[in-house]
Design an enzyme around this catalytic site. Structure first.
Site, short mmCIF file in Angstrom:
data_model
loop_
_atom_site.label_atom_id
_atom_site.label_comp_id
_atom_site.label_asym_id
_atom_site.label_seq_id
_atom_site.Cartn_x
_atom_site.Cartn_y
_atom_site.Cartn_z
N MET A 60 14.53 -14.13 -43.23
CA MET A 60 13.79 -14.75 -42.12
C MET A 60 14.29 -16.14 -41.76
SD MET A 60 10.23 -16.28 -43.74
CE MET A 60 9.95 -17.23 -42.25
N TYR A 61 15.03 -16.81 -42.63
CA TYR A 61 15.45 -18.18 -42.35
C TYR A 61 16.38 -18.21 -41.15
CZ TYR A 61 13.64 -19.37 -47.02
OH TYR A 61 12.85 -19.54 -48.13
N SER A 62 15.91 -18.84 -40.09
CA SER A 62 16.64 -18.88 -38.82
C SER A 62 17.06 -17.49 -38.37
CB SER A 62 17.87 -19.80 -38.93
OG SER A 62 17.48 -21.12 -39.22
N LEU A 63 16.15 -16.52 -38.61
CA LEU A 63 16.36 -15.12 -38.21
C LEU A 63 17.74 -14.61 -38.62
CD1 LEU A 63 14.63 -15.00 -34.70
CD2 LEU A 63 13.82 -14.06 -36.87
#
Length: 348
Positions: A60-63
């Protein structure tokens, strides 16, 4: 660098881990504090040069951009066999009913997406990013076991949940002969010690190593109380205030960190990280370094051995507070706070 075993495994990891949430395309993540690829790569390289081999990210980090940047940097600057790559899954990655969670479908889909973005055939540590109450635990645990047996992950980890939930998962894994969680990524620092009640004793008893997020309390432990906050703490939608909607004792703790740091001639961050290392169940803090100085301070903390008197000074002011471990929803936390007599929700 003196490496440590992760829990009771044979895996050697550096006692400082790099939290790669800081690295990601600002257009896909956090425009105020995310570092783009050009700014991230020198920091990842510097961490490697300092002997750090443990890098943590999440889908999920920066998609997904964090995984992409980290994967390319490690491919260019390191031998894959020398580094330990950890990633996570659970949060929303795309629209639709199966775009999140810990179902078998989600797990089998997301491990392949993460491997593609990281540019590797396997991750060393695959972690569930909190629990998923919408999916049967057995379904999640068996799917994770299959990921390990398929060779796509070497070890499994969990994060931020209630101790009883984690105990239940460990029991089911043992009972069914499934690959077990070897790590717990939890929220623990001098301003948030509620994990000492149940989770840390459980991990110590089960041989589970802990990987600590927010070891500096969103930077509060690295600066004087009245100094300005970090860009992240000021722009995270109040999440930092949720984590640290705390009594006046926090100021006393921050002042104690400053006193110990001044007496030793080291930084506040070094003192706060050294305090964590004194707890044997802590394997490594996750350092979200956005500068070379942050990395060097973290590495320098490994040479700071606090005395019993210093530890007592740092711990003495702490008072109990509500534990938001496992809660990521601000409104839910506010509802809980409203039911606690004498406890107020306050934005810093």
């Amino acid at each position: 660098m003196r490496y440590r075993k992760l829990g009771t495994t044979g895996l050697d990891v550096s006692p400082i881990a790099i939290g790669a949430m800081t690295y990601g395309d600002p257009g896909r993540g956090h425009p105020v504090w995310s570092l783009d690829e050009d700014a991230s790569r020198p920091l990842i390289k510097h961490a490697l040069e300092q002997g750090i081999n443990f890098f943590d990210t999440a889908n999920m980090y920066s998609l997904g951009s964090s995984e992409e940047i980290l994967g390319r940097a490690l491919k260019d600057f390191a031998d894959r066999d020398d580094v330990v790559i950890a990633t996570k899954l659970r949060h929303q990655m795309r629209p639709g009913p199966n775009g999140r969670g810990l179902s078998r479908k989600a797990i089998m889909t997301e491990i392949d997406h993460s491997l593609r973005r990281l540019g590797t055939d396997y991750v060393d540590l695959y972690q569930i990013h909190r629990a998923d109450p919408a999916t049967p635990i057995e379904e999640t645990l068996e799917a994770l076991h299959d990921v390990v047996k398929a060779g796509k992950a070497r070890y499994l980890g969990a994060s931020s949940m209630r101790a009883w939930e984690f105990a239940k998962m460990l029991h089911l894994q043992r009972a069914n002969g499934w690959a077990r969680f070897v790590s717990m990524q939890d929220h623990y620092n001098l301003l948030a010690r509620e994990e000492e009640r149940e989770m840390l004793p459980l991990c110590a008893d089960e041989g589970v190593g802990t990987v600590v997020w927010s070891p500096l309390a969103r930077g509060r432990l690295a600066r004087a109380w009245d100094d300005a906050g970090t860009a992240r703490s000021e722009t995270d939608g109040g999440f930092a205030d949720l984590l640290y909607a705390t009594p006046d004792s926090d100021r006393q703790i921050v002042d104690a960190v400053g006193a110990v740091a001044e007496g030793r001639g080291v930084s506040r961050a070094q003192v706060a990280l050294a305090w964590l290392r004194a707890n044997p169940v802590v394997t490594a803090p996750l350092v979200g370094a956005n500068s070379v100085r942050h990395i060097d301070e973290a590495v320098a903390s490994l040479d700071v051995e606090l005395s019993e008197d210093e530890i007592e000074l740092l711990e003495r002011p702490y008072t109990p507070r509500y534990d938001f471990q496992g809660l990521s929803d601000e409104k839910a936390a506010q509802r809980i706070i409203a039911r606690i007599p004498g406890y107020e929700y306050a934005r810093a």
